[in-house]
Design an enzyme around this catalytic site. Structure first.
Site, short mmCIF file in Angstrom:
data_model
loop_
_atom_site.label_atom_id
_atom_site.label_comp_id
_atom_site.label_asym_id
_atom_site.label_seq_id
_atom_site.Cartn_x
_atom_site.Cartn_y
_atom_site.Cartn_z
N ASP A 179 7.03 15.92 7.78
CA ASP A 179 8.47 16.35 8.26
C ASP A 179 9.51 15.61 7.21
OD1 ASP A 179 7.95 18.19 10.09
OD2 ASP A 179 7.85 16.85 11.63
N LYS A 201 1.15 19.95 8.04
CA LYS A 201 1.82 20.92 8.41
C LYS A 201 3.33 21.01 7.58
CE LYS A 201 4.39 20.58 12.34
NZ LYS A 201 5.92 21.08 12.29
N ASP A 230 4.34 26.18 8.99
CA ASP A 230 5.14 26.16 10.35
C ASP A 230 6.79 26.89 10.34
OD1 ASP A 230 6.21 25.84 12.89
OD2 ASP A 230 6.28 23.81 12.67
N LEU A 231 6.77 28.13 10.00
CA LEU A 231 8.10 28.82 9.72
C LEU A 231 8.43 29.62 10.90
CD1 LEU A 231 7.68 29.88 6.15
CD2 LEU A 231 8.54 27.83 7.03
N LYS A 232 7.45 29.68 12.25
CA LYS A 232 8.14 30.42 13.44
C LYS A 232 8.77 31.65 13.02
CE LYS A 232 8.26 25.93 15.81
NZ LYS A 232 8.25 24.88 14.82
N LEU A 233 8.29 32.61 12.45
CA LEU A 233 8.97 33.86 12.33
C LEU A 233 9.27 34.68 13.59
CD1 LEU A 233 7.68 33.22 9.48
CD2 LEU A 233 7.44 35.73 9.22
N ASP A 238 11.65 38.41 14.10
CA ASP A 238 12.57 39.46 13.58
C ASP A 238 11.87 40.81 14.00
OD1 ASP A 238 14.33 40.78 11.82
OD2 ASP A 238 14.48 39.02 10.49
N ILE A 239 12.45 42.11 13.33
CA ILE A 239 11.78 43.20 13.98
C ILE A 239 10.38 43.43 13.05
CG2 ILE A 239 14.04 44.51 14.01
CD1 ILE A 239 13.66 45.63 11.22
N PRO A 240 9.48 44.17 13.64
CA PRO A 240 8.25 43.98 13.22
C PRO A 240 7.93 44.23 11.90
CG PRO A 240 8.38 45.34 15.59
CD PRO A 240 9.82 44.82 15.12
N ASN A 241 8.54 45.34 11.38
CA ASN A 241 8.75 45.73 9.93
C ASN A 241 8.90 44.49 8.97
OD1 ASN A 241 8.07 47.57 7.66
ND2 ASN A 241 10.45 47.20 7.33
N THR A 282 9.24 23.34 23.42
CA THR A 282 9.41 22.51 24.48
C THR A 282 10.86 21.90 24.59
OG1 THR A 282 8.48 21.14 22.58
CG2 THR A 282 7.12 21.69 24.43
N GLN A 291 10.00 12.54 22.18
CA GLN A 291 9.09 13.36 22.91
C GLN A 291 9.03 12.96 24.34
OE1 GLN A 291 7.49 16.02 21.57
NE2 GLN A 291 7.01 15.79 19.56
N GLY A 307 3.17 13.47 13.85
CA GLY A 307 4.34 13.34 12.73
C GLY A 307 4.32 11.66 12.61
N ARG A 308 5.45 11.31 13.36
CA ARG A 308 6.13 9.92 13.19
C ARG A 308 4.97 8.84 13.38
NH1 ARG A 308 10.95 11.49 16.25
NH2 ARG A 308 9.53 13.02 17.04
O1 C5P Z 1 6.85 13.07 14.75
P1 C5P Z 1 6.25 14.00 16.01
O2 C5P Z 1 4.64 13.48 16.14
O3 C5P Z 1 7.06 13.83 17.28
O4 C5P Z 1 6.05 15.46 15.37
C1 C5P Z 1 5.48 16.24 16.23
C2 C5P Z 1 5.81 17.77 15.21
O5 C5P Z 1 5.46 18.80 16.07
C3 C5P Z 1 7.26 18.06 14.61
O6 C5P Z 1 6.94 18.64 13.45
C4 C5P Z 1 7.61 18.95 15.57
O7 C5P Z 1 8.79 19.76 15.06
C5 C5P Z 1 6.63 19.56 15.91
N1 C5P Z 1 6.66 20.40 17.37
C6 C5P Z 1 7.04 19.78 18.58
N2 C5P Z 1 6.90 20.44 19.87
C7 C5P Z 1 7.05 21.61 19.83
C8 C5P Z 1 6.60 22.45 18.65
C9 C5P Z 1 6.46 21.74 17.41
O8 C5P Z 1 6.99 18.50 18.53
N3 C5P Z 1 6.87 22.25 20.80
#
Ligand code: C5P
Length: 232
Positions: free
Chosen positions: A10, A32, A59-62, A64-67, A119, A190, A210-211
């Site tokens: 990130d 990711k 991780d772009l989480k699309l 939109d409409i199916p087409n 989440t 989190q 991530g972090r």
């Molecule tokens: O830094 P951290 O370990 O919290 O990063 C978790 C990654 O997972 C981030 O890129 C966050 O956007 C992603 N993510 C999440 N919870 C979700 C879906 C994706 O933390 N439900």
């Protein structure tokens, strides 16, 4: 592909992410790439990281409409990523169209994963804003089942849901779980977390971290620790 640790890169610029990956001399962690980096740097950042030998979860989480989703997935497929995703809320028809778009002429394709309910959505916001009155865990499992019925490969879910997803959709249906923290680490923003070892025990297929890695004093050591705890 087996169990693996995916590092959530990130970062907001190419320089930052490449400086980070340069620390991993000789190692090629699964990474990711999310919207922030993709929108800042464009598809070339995906190609550059791929050329360095990393597997990529785009991780772009699309949604939109199916087409539109079908055509967009076809473009993403050309980037040769390993995993990509969409929102299951776009319906089964959208997910089926996405799979069609993602599949290359030779029949190969990246894995396609669904996001169920984010989440960040809780029972209250789901009821009030989305007017969905069912219990959230039931909604999550229903969306996972829709994804499985549409032919997708798995879902992103909380580690706490991974077991139930496997019970509902089968052992082969992948669970990719963020919200992972070391037992002695910072939880940050989190809410419900698990250690890599716990995520292994409950059957997560991939953990997204991530972090705990990107902000560690020694990211490579943190990554190795994560791998050792999760994969063994
Ligand atoms: O830094 P951290 O370990 O919290 O990063 C978790 C990654 O997972 C981030 O890129 C966050 O956007 C992603 N993510 C999440 N919870 C979700 C879906 C994706 O933390 N439900």
């Amino acid at each position: 592909m087996g169990r693996d640790v995916i590092i959530a890169c990130d970062f907001s610029s190419k320089q930052e992410v490449l400086n980070f990956l340069d620390k991993f001399q000789g190692k090629k962690p699964f990474v990711k790439i999310g919207m922030e980096l993709f929108y800042a740097e464009g598809p070339s950042i995906v190609k550059e990281i791929k050329e360095r030998g990393h597997k990529i979860f785009l991780d772009l989480k699309l949604h939109d409409i199916p087409n539109t989703v079908k055509k967009s997935m076809s473009v993403l497929s050309n980037l040769d990523v390993d995993i990509t995703n969409l929102h299951a809320g776009g319906t089964k028809r959208m997910m089926e169209a996405a799979l069609e778009g993602l599949t290359r002429p030779d029949g190969t394709r990246p894995l396609l994963i669904a996001v169920t309910q984010l989440t960040s959505t809780d029972q209250e916001s789901m009821e009030n804003d989305l007017l969905i009155k069912e219990p959230i865990d039931k909604v999550v499992m229903h969306y996972a089942k829709n994804a499985s019925d549409a032919g997708l490969d798995g879902v992103v879910c909380s580690p706490l849901e991974a077991q139930k997803v496997h019970d509902t959709c089968g052992k082969e249906f992948l669970t990719i779980t963020p919200g992972v923290r070391f037992a002695d680490g910072d939880i940050g923003d989190q809410k419900r977390v698990m250690t890599p070892a716990e995520a292994n025990r409950i059957g997560s297929d991939y953990i997204v971290v991530g972090r705990p890695i990107t902000a560690a004093a020694d990211p490579v050591a943190a990554y190795e620790r994560c791998l050792a705890e999760f994969v063994g």
